[in-house]
Design an enzyme around this catalytic site. Structure first.
Site, mmCIF file in Angstrom:
data_model
loop_
_atom_site.group_PDB
_atom_site.id
_atom_site.type_symbol
_atom_site.label_atom_id
_atom_site.label_comp_id
_atom_site.label_asym_id
_atom_site.label_seq_id
_atom_site.Cartn_x
_atom_site.Cartn_y
_atom_site.Cartn_z
ATOM 1 N N CYS A 67 10.412 12.293 -3.998
ATOM 2 C CA CYS A 67 11.694 12.870 -3.583
ATOM 3 C C CYS A 67 12.767 11.867 -4.003
ATOM 4 O O CYS A 67 12.508 10.993 -4.840
ATOM 5 C CB CYS A 67 11.718 13.229 -2.101
ATOM 6 S SG CYS A 67 11.593 11.851 -0.944
ATOM 7 N N HIS A 100 -5.647 -2.865 -0.216
ATOM 8 C CA HIS A 100 -5.605 -3.159 1.219
ATOM 9 C C HIS A 100 -5.560 -1.898 2.083
ATOM 10 O O HIS A 100 -6.110 -1.899 3.186
ATOM 11 C CB HIS A 100 -4.359 -3.995 1.563
ATOM 12 C CG HIS A 100 -4.397 -5.378 1.028
ATOM 13 N ND1 HIS A 100 -3.723 -6.417 1.614
ATOM 14 C CD2 HIS A 100 -5.037 -5.918 -0.059
ATOM 15 C CE1 HIS A 100 -3.934 -7.536 0.925
ATOM 16 N NE2 HIS A 100 -4.718 -7.259 -0.099
ATOM 17 N N HIS A 135 -10.406 -5.095 5.114
ATOM 18 C CA HIS A 135 -9.429 -4.019 4.957
ATOM 19 C C HIS A 135 -10.006 -2.678 5.419
ATOM 20 O O HIS A 135 -9.285 -1.829 5.941
ATOM 21 C CB HIS A 135 -8.949 -3.945 3.509
ATOM 22 C CG HIS A 135 -8.317 -5.219 3.041
ATOM 23 N ND1 HIS A 135 -7.184 -5.720 3.630
ATOM 24 C CD2 HIS A 135 -8.687 -6.112 2.090
ATOM 25 C CE1 HIS A 135 -6.861 -6.867 3.036
ATOM 26 N NE2 HIS A 135 -7.764 -7.130 2.114
HETATM 27 C C1 RB5 Z 1 17.545 15.130 -1.197
HETATM 28 O O1 RB5 Z 1 18.919 15.026 -1.325
HETATM 29 C C2 RB5 Z 1 16.993 13.875 -0.527
HETATM 30 O O2 RB5 Z 1 17.403 13.823 0.792
HETATM 31 C C3 RB5 Z 1 15.480 13.864 -0.623
HETATM 32 O O3 RB5 Z 1 15.094 13.943 -1.953
HETATM 33 C C4 RB5 Z 1 14.773 12.620 -0.095
HETATM 34 O O4 RB5 Z 1 15.341 11.455 -0.643
HETATM 35 C C5 RB5 Z 1 14.553 12.543 1.343
HETATM 36 O O5 RB5 Z 1 13.965 11.606 1.857
#
Ligand code: RB5
Length: 145
Positions: A67, A100, A135
């Site tokens: 993300c 780990h 671990h």
């Molecule tokens: C999207 O704008 C952003 O919030 C998402 O990709 C992410 O970084 C969330 O943790």
């Protein structure tokens, strides 16, 4: 033939996910992709849950999530029992997350990780085995349910 990996991202991780798929092809690692399929805005948990569920149920041994920062998808994936998602920012963390922590999901930030570094992180993460031993004892203590 290496185990296939499953990938997912939101719109902010889309470009890096596409790049990682090309890197997996070069490395000879088969992959499946739950989406997203463009830079149109979507919600990261929808993809984080799909990848985590595939790993938690054993359908895939490893997953990759992207993300904007990697934070949202890692928080989401770590709600699934048996999933150990590691938000990795550099090569050393990639190595240790495997050695780990036996991380089975790699989380990356599409807006925060240099793409060439992401390629190196991916290769290290795929090729580093879990060290076991002390671990293993620690990883066994992680699950709460
Ligand atoms: C999207 O704008 C952003 O919030 C998402 O990709 C992410 O970084 C969330 O943790």
């Amino acid at each position: 033939m290496p185990d296939p990996v499953i990938l997912g991202s939101d719109h902010a991780g889309f470009a890096l996910k596409e790049r990682l798929k090309a890197a997996l092809d070069r490395l000879g690692v088969p992959w499946d992709d739950v989406g997203t399929t463009s830079e149109d805005s979507v919600d990261y948990p929808d993809f984080g849950h799909q990848v985590a569920e595939a790993v938690a149920t054993g359908r895939f041994s490893r997953g990759i999530l992207v993300c904007g920062t990697g934070i949202g998808v890692s928080i989401t994936a770590n709600r699934h029992p048996g999933v150990r998602a590691a938000l990795v920012c550099d090569e050393e963390a990639a190595r240790q997350s495997r050695e780990h922590n036996d991380a089975n999901v790699l989380a990356l930030g599409g807006r925060t990780t240099d793409p060439a570094r992401a390629d190196r992180i991916l290769e290290i993460w795929l090729n580093t085995p879990f060290a076991g031993g002390r671990h293993g004892r620690r990883v066994a203590k992680i699950e709460t349910r």
